[in-house]
Design an enzyme around this catalytic site. Structure first.
Site, PDB file in Angstrom:
ATOM      1  CG  HIS A 232     -10.570  23.588  83.567  1.00  0.00           C
ATOM      2  ND1 HIS A 232      -9.963  23.019  82.477  1.00  0.00           N
ATOM      3  CD2 HIS A 232     -10.322  24.911  83.473  1.00  0.00           C
ATOM      4  CE1 HIS A 232      -9.382  23.957  81.759  1.00  0.00           C
ATOM      5  NE2 HIS A 232      -9.586  25.127  82.343  1.00  0.00           N
TER       6      HIS A 232
ATOM      7  NE  ARG B 260      -9.823  22.834  76.099  1.00  0.00           N
ATOM      8  CZ  ARG B 260     -10.881  23.341  76.730  1.00  0.00           C
ATOM      9  NH1 ARG B 260     -12.028  23.439  76.101  1.00  0.00           N
ATOM     10  NH2 ARG B 260     -10.801  23.730  77.991  1.00  0.00           N
TER      11      ARG B 260
HETATM   12  O1  MEZ Z   1     -10.994  31.297  84.225  1.00  0.00           O
HETATM   13  C1  MEZ Z   1     -10.380  30.234  84.388  1.00  0.00           C
HETATM   14  O2  MEZ Z   1     -10.842  29.311  85.041  1.00  0.00           O
HETATM   15  C2  MEZ Z   1      -9.080  30.050  83.706  1.00  0.00           C
HETATM   16  C3  MEZ Z   1      -8.414  31.267  83.248  1.00  0.00           C
HETATM   17  C4  MEZ Z   1      -8.625  28.818  83.537  1.00  0.00           C
HETATM   18  C5  MEZ Z   1      -7.738  28.359  82.470  1.00  0.00           C
HETATM   19  O3  MEZ Z   1      -8.092  27.406  81.800  1.00  0.00           O
HETATM   20  O4  MEZ Z   1      -6.664  28.906  82.274  1.00  0.00           O
END
Ligand code: MEZ
Length: 560
Positions: free
Chosen positions: A328, A348
């Site tokens: 992420h 974002r």
């Molecule tokens: O789907 C995801 O991983 C999610 C909702 C993460 C996020 O950034 O909030």
């Protein structure tokens, strides 16, 4: 509170904000920085995405995918010995019998249990920790579904395929996007309260790689907003859904026909093992963040140790895309206590901007996840434009105060209460100061190969949610995981219940011959006997403590 060493950079962030704000207001957030074209994306991925690191993958030597490249840490787990010897169990006398056994207590497991129960099946749901301890509950930003009149499942379908570099299994994407609106209605009917406008319309935001606003949310507690409702519903149906907590599965059982027919499970509190016989078995065990691939911190919950893939694979089920991991783009890197914690993409989506040490915006904020993460890694490691933290981490800023400037004071407090709290605990007010971030290990892109009914390549074995592979290709977009766990949890529940009800009353003998066969393969490949899987819990003991335990005649690994 940020240390003195970061104050000069914070001043630069504040100094560039008015011009960035002007651009966002005049041109819209979509045009604050040019989005990359396909070639630019390919270059940044190849050069900076961790999956392209030469040590990221290796060939697995045993099992149904033998010879294929797999994420190194996963290959290590697949090339590991069982926790228990199959000899120790009397399979002729199961301790518990049920129609449908569900292994894993997040949103996929709960959805599967509810739908299986509605088909008339007796359900047993076992979970390694407490019901709800899962990645599902930790999702923050939202769930995608084409609920707006300007959107459609077809448009959503194209976005999912684009995000996954057109490698996804199309039939899974079709199921995901077509079921989407129906599943949102189902969740609302069960009691989930999505953010809505005063006139009742659902609030939707953009996420990385979305061509329409379709991210529904429960503020930034979306996973929790959904799972608490599903969990309550499961608990309300206790007559037909039996629950066993702190009870992980350690091995699957098959029957003489080759059908998966239950599992051997361990009670964590008493260390007893039970043989469970089931007409159908569903794996909803989630992902692998706690493997910390390539040393990355993780946003995942404590139990995310890849158990389902290990169990399914050892029983003979094939995997797909297990060479791909999602980082992420925005995990916290300061303060040290929350390194790796998720900073939701919703920041974002609301206009937050990634900035380097000079306060410069260096990437379009809503590139697909793998591209955005790679661009942040490039800024830190390739261009050396990141900031060093006192504990030696490097990160870039995520400018949150610009959100209140764009949408009005109070927006951050209202839309991002979890983020506000997470940083307030450390005297950082994200309405006034940015957050320091770097990519964090977030999601298992691949998993067990399934069809739209969640059937794996083994009869009687189903997989739903993060443990299934194929839906997202090698890159998932935000909010499609929350949709996947509910869409495919439901589908697995229906299909598994029907399969089990058809087989009620059959008494084919149970076997664990597949485990012996797997051990023979391990033996032939010369696999070190000290490697044991599923690992069930992560191992955070420092080496010097392990050495002391070993010297005292105890197993070095507390989990064995
Ligand atoms: O789907 C995801 O991983 C999610 C909702 C993460 C996020 O950034 O909030």
């Amino acid at each position: 509170m940020y240390p003195d060493t970061m104050q000069e950079s914070l001043r630069r962030v504040a100094a560039t904000r008015p011009e960035r704000l002007r651009l966002a207001r005049e041109k819209g957030s979509k045009h604050v920085f040019p989005a990359m074209n396909a070639d630019e994306r390919a270059v940044v991925l190849r050069e900076f995405h961790p999956d392209f690191n030469e040590k990221a993958r290796r060939k697995v030597r045993v099992g149904p995918n033998a010879g294929e490249e797999i994420t190194t840490e996963v290959a290590d787990l697949l090339e590991a010995w069982p926790r228990v010897s199959p000899d120790h169990f009397d399979l002729a006398k199961p301790d518990i019998e049920t129609d449908v056994l569900i292994i894993g207590g997040g949103s996929a497991g709960c959805s599967a249990a509810l739908l299986a129960e509605e088909q008339g099946a007796k359900v047993l749901l076992i979970t390694k920790l407490r019901l709800g301890d899962s990645n599902s509950v930790m999702a923050q930003g939202g769930i995608q579904a084409a609920v707006n009149p300007t959107d459609s499942p077809a448009t959503h379908y194209l976005d999912v395929l684009g995000g996954g570099h057109f490698q996804n299994k199309p039939e899974l994407v079709e199921a995901l996007t077509l079921d989407g609106p129906k599943v949102i209605q189902w969740l609302i009917d069960l009691g989930v309260i999505f953010d809505s406008w005063p006139d009742g319309r659902l609030v939707t935001h953009h996420g990385g790689g979305t061509s329409r606003k379709r991210m529904l949310s429960c503020r930034d507690y979306s996973g929790s907003g959904i799972l608490r409702v599903l969990r309550d519903e499961v608990e309300c149906r206790s007559e037909n859904i039996r629950l066993m907590e702190f009870t992980p599965a350690v091995e699957l059982i098959r029957d003489a026909d080759g059908t998966v027919a239950g599992a051997v499970v361990q009670n964590f509190e008493t260390d007893e093992y039970f043989v469970i016989k089931a007409g159908a078995t569903i794996l909803t065990t989630g992902g692998l963040g706690r493997l910390h691939t390539q040393g990355f911190p993780t946003s995942n919950h404590y139990g995310a140790t890849c158990d389902g893939v290990v169990l399914g694979y050892r029983a003979g089920a094939k995997t797909i895309f297990m060479d791909s991991v999602q980082y992420h783009p925005t995990g916290a890197v300061f303060p040290e206590q929350i390194v790796g914690f998720l900073v939701t993409e919703k920041v974002r989506g609301l206009g937050g901007q990634p900035l380097n040490i000079d306060g410069e915006l260096f990437v379009f904020p809503l590139e697909p996840r793998d591209v955005e993460a790679s661009a942040i890694i490039r800024e830190c490691r390739g261009r050396e434009k990141g900031l060093l933290t006192p504990s030696g981490q490097v990160g870039v800023w995520l400018d949150s105060p610009i959100i209140d400037e764009l949408h009005g004071p109070g927006t951050i407090e209202k839309e991002l209460p979890a983020m506000v709290r997470q940083f307030n605990r450390f005297n950082i007010d994200i309405t006034k100061e940015p957050m320091l971030i770097f990519p964090t290990l977030h999601f298992q892109n691949g998993g067990l190969d399934v069809n739209p009914d969640c059937e794996t390549t083994l009869p009687g074995l189903y997989a739903a949610g993060e443990v299934q592979g194929g839906t997202h290709g090698r890159n998932r977009l935000m909010g499609n995981s929350q949709l996947e766990i509910t869409v495919f949890g439901r589908r697995a529940g229906i299909a598994a219940a029907r399969y089990a009800l058809e087989r009620r009353g059959r008494s084919t003998p149970l076997t664990m011959e597949h485990v012996f066969a797997y051990c023979r393969e391990l033996e032939q490949a010369g696999i070190d006997r000290s490697r044991i899987a599923p690992i069930l819990l992560p191992d955070y003991l420092p080496e010097h403590v392990k050495a002391k335990r070993y010297a005292a005649g105890m197993p070095a690994d507390v989990r064995t």
